[in-house]
Design an enzyme around this catalytic site. Structure first.
Site, mmCIF file in Angstrom:
data_model
loop_
_atom_site.group_PDB
_atom_site.id
_atom_site.type_symbol
_atom_site.label_atom_id
_atom_site.label_comp_id
_atom_site.label_asym_id
_atom_site.label_seq_id
_atom_site.Cartn_x
_atom_site.Cartn_y
_atom_site.Cartn_z
ATOM 1 N N TYR A 162 -15.745 29.041 -20.830
ATOM 2 C CA TYR A 162 -16.803 29.663 -21.626
ATOM 3 C C TYR A 162 -16.429 31.117 -21.921
ATOM 4 O O TYR A 162 -16.676 32.020 -21.129
ATOM 5 C CB TYR A 162 -18.149 29.597 -20.901
ATOM 6 C CG TYR A 162 -18.579 28.197 -20.514
ATOM 7 C CD1 TYR A 162 -18.032 27.068 -21.121
ATOM 8 C CD2 TYR A 162 -19.544 27.996 -19.522
ATOM 9 C CE1 TYR A 162 -18.426 25.793 -20.763
ATOM 10 C CE2 TYR A 162 -19.952 26.718 -19.164
ATOM 11 C CZ TYR A 162 -19.387 25.617 -19.780
ATOM 12 O OH TYR A 162 -19.778 24.357 -19.413
ATOM 13 N N LEU A 206 -31.055 19.382 -24.528
ATOM 14 C CA LEU A 206 -31.812 19.667 -25.747
ATOM 15 C C LEU A 206 -31.000 19.382 -27.009
ATOM 16 O O LEU A 206 -31.354 19.819 -28.099
ATOM 17 C CB LEU A 206 -32.293 21.124 -25.739
ATOM 18 C CG LEU A 206 -33.267 21.465 -24.602
ATOM 19 C CD1 LEU A 206 -33.640 22.939 -24.641
ATOM 20 C CD2 LEU A 206 -34.520 20.593 -24.668
#
Length: 317
Positions: free
Chosen positions: A57, A204
């Site tokens: 990341y 989500l």
């Protein structure tokens, strides 16, 4: 906040795990580091004790941000990071060679400002490196106390079975949501049978199940979520709108955001210990934590399930 144990461990983690991919500031649009630090601290203040990150990341940037945010609070955090994916300028390289693992864990510990990791996970399989070699190295690091428990991410049942014969794997982190349910066929039964906890990401669906997007969005050039998730393709987008309408009704009943319904649904599925949910600001972190308070009825879970199987089977399964 509610908490659940990862099987075969002493880790009692919050049902909501803060995912930090966006904090790498290289894939999900521009993010301010100070805002990210405040977001992590707000999550901790709201009862979230489980933080997931990875060297991939932002080529270590997210880990550095997490390290700054948890300074002085390390004993309150269950920290998960990963190994085996290297971020380059334009791609992600899978690399589980022993020398890579040895380098990455020390770099992660330094960036995170800690001398141990609670849950160290293989990020992605590496077909070019024998799994036996990778696990042998990881077991040595575990014996040295550099991490407490070993997990895997994005593994198939075949790889899980291979790994099981070589090391104790306590968790699996797969992509799972209302719109991505392929793991239910084989991986979930396997994990239930072998007492392996599921800590799922993509809850989500790249933001779609927040209810925020009612028209097909045009993300800025630094936001690459449409490359990672296929839900933003026009032909799939149109199929999903009916599901959002159903979630709207439930959100109105519970007087909560649509995202709470998606999170609650995931937490009520078999084998799920914790769900990863990202946040870019304090308000999102606090809101995500509050989703732990929602519990759908069995009938509502079945209603969602029936709709998906009837209308979205080609997308979700």
């Amino acid at each position: 906040m509610n908490y659940r144990n990862i099987p075969k461990t002493e880790l009692k983690v919050s049902e909501i795990c803060l995912g930090t991919w966006a904090m790498g500031n290289d894939f999900w649009g521009d993010v301010d580091d100070n805002a990210s630090i405040r977001t992590i601290q707000a999550a901790l203040d709201s009862g979230i004790n489980f933080i997931d990150t990875a060297p991939a990341y932002g080529a270590g940037h997210a880990e550095s941000v997490v390290g700054k945010a948890i300074k002085g609070r390390r004993d309150k955090v269950i920290l998960g990071t990963k190994t085996g994916v290297t971020r380059t300028s334009d791609s992600f390289l899978r690399d589980l060679r022993p020398e890579t693992i040895l380098r990455e864990i020390d770099e992660s510990l330094s960036r995170l400002g800690t001398d141990y990791i609670d849950l160290y996970q293989i990020h992605w399989p590496d077909v070019n490196t024998p799994l036996e070699d990778s696990l042998e190295t990881l077991l040595k690091l575990q014996e040295q106390g550099k991490f407490r428990y070993l997990g895997v991410s994005n593994f198939t049942t075949e790889l899980m079975e291979q790994a099981k014969g070589l090391a104790t794997i306590v968790s699996l982190q797969p992509n799972y949501s209302m719109l991505q349910r392929k793991i239910e066929e084989t991986l979930v039964p396997y994990c239930l049978k072998n007492e392996i906890g599921l800590t799922t990401y993509g809850t989500l669906a790249g933001g779609l199940l927040t209810g925020k997007y009612r028209e097909l969005p045009n993300f800025d050039e630094n936001d690459n979520r449409s490359r990672f998730y296929n839900y933003y393709r026009p032909e799939i987008w149109s199929q999903i709108q009916g599901l959002l309408s159903l979630l709207d009704v439930l959100a109105e009943k519970y007087k909560c955001p649509v995202s709470y319904i998606a999170i609650a649904w995931a937490l009520q599925q078999p084998g799920i210990v914790s769900v990863l949910v990202g946040a870019k600001n304090e308000e999102q972190a606090i809101s995500n934590a509050a989703a732990s308070t929602i519990k759908l009825t069995e009938g509502e879970v079945q209603e969602i399930d029936q709709y998906i199987r009837k209308e979205l089977a080609t997308v979700a399964f």
